[in-house]
Write a protein that holds these residues in place. Sequence first.
Motif, mmCIF file in Angstrom:
data_model
loop_
_atom_site.group_PDB
_atom_site.id
_atom_site.type_symbol
_atom_site.label_atom_id
_atom_site.label_comp_id
_atom_site.label_asym_id
_atom_site.label_seq_id
_atom_site.Cartn_x
_atom_site.Cartn_y
_atom_site.Cartn_z
ATOM 1 N N LEU A 7 18.006 -17.790 -31.536
ATOM 2 C CA LEU A 7 17.245 -18.810 -32.271
ATOM 3 C C LEU A 7 15.858 -18.283 -32.613
ATOM 4 N N SER B 22 15.945 -15.871 -35.310
ATOM 5 C CA SER B 22 16.296 -16.503 -36.583
ATOM 6 C C SER B 22 15.085 -17.139 -37.261
ATOM 7 N N HIS C 298 19.059 -24.962 -40.944
ATOM 8 C CA HIS C 298 19.871 -25.837 -40.109
ATOM 9 C C HIS C 298 18.953 -26.624 -39.171
ATOM 10 N N ASP C 299 19.365 -27.843 -38.817
ATOM 11 C CA ASP C 299 18.557 -28.688 -37.931
ATOM 12 C C ASP C 299 18.094 -27.952 -36.676
ATOM 13 N N ALA C 300 18.992 -27.162 -36.103
ATOM 14 C CA ALA C 300 18.637 -26.438 -34.878
ATOM 15 C C ALA C 300 17.452 -25.511 -35.137
ATOM 16 N N LEU C 301 17.416 -24.901 -36.302
ATOM 17 C CA LEU C 301 16.315 -23.977 -36.629
ATOM 18 C C LEU C 301 15.051 -24.721 -37.015
ATOM 19 N N LYS D 268 14.022 -27.468 -35.692
ATOM 20 C CA LYS D 268 13.393 -27.853 -34.428
ATOM 21 C C LYS D 268 12.787 -26.643 -33.729
#
Lengths: 456, 456
Positions: free
Chosen positions: A230, A233, A258-261, A263
């Motif tokens: 992460l 990324s 993407h949402d994960a990124l 955040k």
Amino acid sequence: MLKEKVLKTIKKFQLIPKGSKVLVALSGGPDSVTLLHVLLSLKEELQIEVFAAHLNHMLRGEESERDERFVKELCKKWNVPLLTGRVNVKEISKGRNVEAVARDVRYKFLNEKLKEIDGNLIATGHTASDLLETVLLNLAKGAGVKGLRGFLPKRDRIVRPLFEVTREEVEAYVKEKGLPFVVDSSNLSTEYERNLLRLKVVPVLKEINPSVETAVLRTTEILRDVEEFLELSVEPLLREFLKDGKFCIPLTEFKKLHDALKKELITRAYRALTGESLSYENVSSVISLLRKEGYKEVELSKGFIAYRDQRELCIQRKEEGDVKPFYFEVRELPAKVDTPVGTLFFEKDRGKPVVSYEEFKEKGIIIRSRKPGDRLIFRRFSKPLKKFLIEKKVPAKERDKLPIVISGDRIIWIPGLYRAYINDTHVSYVGVRFEKSDSKGFDTGREDKAESSGTC
Amino acid sequence: MLKEKVLKTIKKFQLIPKGSKVLVALSGGPDSVTLLHVLLSLKEELQIEVFAAHLNHMLRGEESERDERFVKELCKKWNVPLLTGRVNVKEISKGRNVEAVARDVRYKFLNEKLKEIDGNLIATGHTASDLLETVLLNLAKGAGVKGLRGFLPKRDRIVRPLFEVTREEVEAYVKEKGLPFVVDSSNLSTEYERNLLRLKVVPVLKEINPSVETAVLRTTEILRDVEEFLELSVEPLLREFLKDGKFCIPLTEFKKLHDALKKELITRAYRALTGESLSYENVSSVISLLRKEGYKEVELSKGFIAYRDQRELCIQRKEEGDVKPFYFEVRELPAKVDTPVGTLFFEKDRGKPVVSYEEFKEKGIIIRSRKPGDRLIFRRFSKPLKKFLIEKKVPAKERDKLPIVISGDRIIWIPGLYRAYINDTHVSYVGVRFEKSDSKGFDTGREDKAESSGTC
């Protein structure tokens, strides 16, 4: 057996390069005594020098003195150079959390002593059992990937050679080798939560899985990988958009992630700016700015804010009375734009004309805060906007709040202050209307009457 | 309060679209009774039809009958269409884990009944408290991202409207509304581990953080995002390299990936092939194949193997006596290549010449298993390799093990069987040597003497 396991850990995580000078953080408890003993027995094999350091936190009266004496005696017996220090933690903590202050003071002490011996590594006695407790504690209190992976086998100059060893294995080693150690009675008071977990939760987990430490070691290994991935990324974005003490990313870039990124990026940007973690709520509220239109901001901790306009998402220090630069674009009519001083309405053939519809279709309209070099065009002359605002007696701190409405590279409207000349033979035009916000913005109540139209 | 919370959950996760026919899995316990009651009270607002289904597992004698009677009575009173079924789980489980069989049978039953009513969703009464227990159980037993995120608010046709509600909130609701329910005494026996967590671990975590369920809900939300991101990151690779019941990815592609993605890809490829999870050990052993040179394989579960050669990493079903296609390339001398039948050595100017050094420097040498269309070139004619091997009486199942050594597009050597003509006026050549492996490969003991050199 334990020695071999520690050696394997050291090799696996490349904890201790050959030729290292290692400073062991020696409290005198079984973990740190075992660590010192094992490292001494590996001295030749690893080609290292071993030192020890002990900080007397003066938190437990005579017991603290006893620990210091014990450690001195042990190092003398084992022929290990020992560096000691004394800090009255309670005295300097002044209401702050004593545990946290003690930790900070200890690491500062260790780093100083490391420098003194010209060493390169600090070794601490944290075990897989400590890791399990840390993960459980973080899980209970609320954690993301970073919290769930617990502490690292290696971080900066700190290495943890007992990372894959359980407390049971330490206890067995201490018994087998007949090693002396001291017991910290504060285990049962200051570290209350950790002890709850150790005494009440871990035994139940061991009933479910006797190798629970191994299970958690694997879980944390997976999470360390994920965390690194992460991090890698978002790293290029952080490098590109974090500068001059603020983080500003174009919305077009941010929305692609993407949402994960998203955040991850917000969390890391905030950490880079403040050195602190951003709470889950704050991360969520920053993300939720995206669902809004126009200019919106949220307050974060540490005096920082996040805001979005039509172009960017930014995180920066909040400065009192300060207004963030803003930027909006209008391509379709009717349109409504929120600005720091109020709302601007744009309609076809209604309201005060500011530009021909034909020009609008071609160029659109930009609404932004002022910039150096802005000029107003009147019939026979032009004038720096700054000079104009001074003449109009607009207070300096209000000037950055004014919405400057632009067509092409020409300022066509500043609500309450200026409206460009428009040839009314045009069949169709863009008309404007302004509604002052309730907030204490610049007083533009003089709308229209006082407006210095470009026609004058 | 609870009703509003459930409605928020339904909206947040888009659990129940308007016009849905929802089948509530109704055990009769407080969770499922609450779920049914709340969904009934939201019937108009959500514009849904509500049904209930109850499967009598016949595991608890009279108590099972009591539950069935209770559920029938409740649905009659509440005017809910109820679909029931009876399965003697113990009888059909035949030594397998009764809990697991009951679960499978129950979901099969629910899906059948959903079809009968032409419904689109099955609603279950899982709460945030269940989620917390699931996460803890998985953590204790060993989990990756998927295990730590627990069950999902929505998966296929199954929705969990109580996902964000705690057991305490359910109990308060049941009390407030005076709802009847039954207590499953098996809670205290069949679900032993879960109950250990519920009764002994969760109360301690609540002492540390009274809102531990909320904390875990957030953690699982973060992990769901991360899981999806990982999934999306490897999905194109899975689509490209998973075909014909096997997964084969070029090493050049695989080695480019971050460790986190390597593991994710292996895990997903195995799951796509077998429908099962791959253990941490197996994932690690597949990854560790990369550190080896030449052909290596490891056995996985479910009769699958992973292997690597110089070109690819593959996961596929192990077929007895079967040999995976292999491929190696030699560009430098001396070289050593492991093949299924033994080791091939290549040296400059030593051993039996197979190709000029000049040609080798230009084209290299490829060692691979045979392919349709392979031909051998003799002085005055050429011949399909297959025909040649039949003439040589090489058993069909041994033919795929043979290393075919190639320069450019010409076969130059098959150890023990064929060696191409080489003009020995060449100053420098590539010489070969073969060492049979101990394994029961094709008997190439006839090396050299029986070799059908291209010179014949």
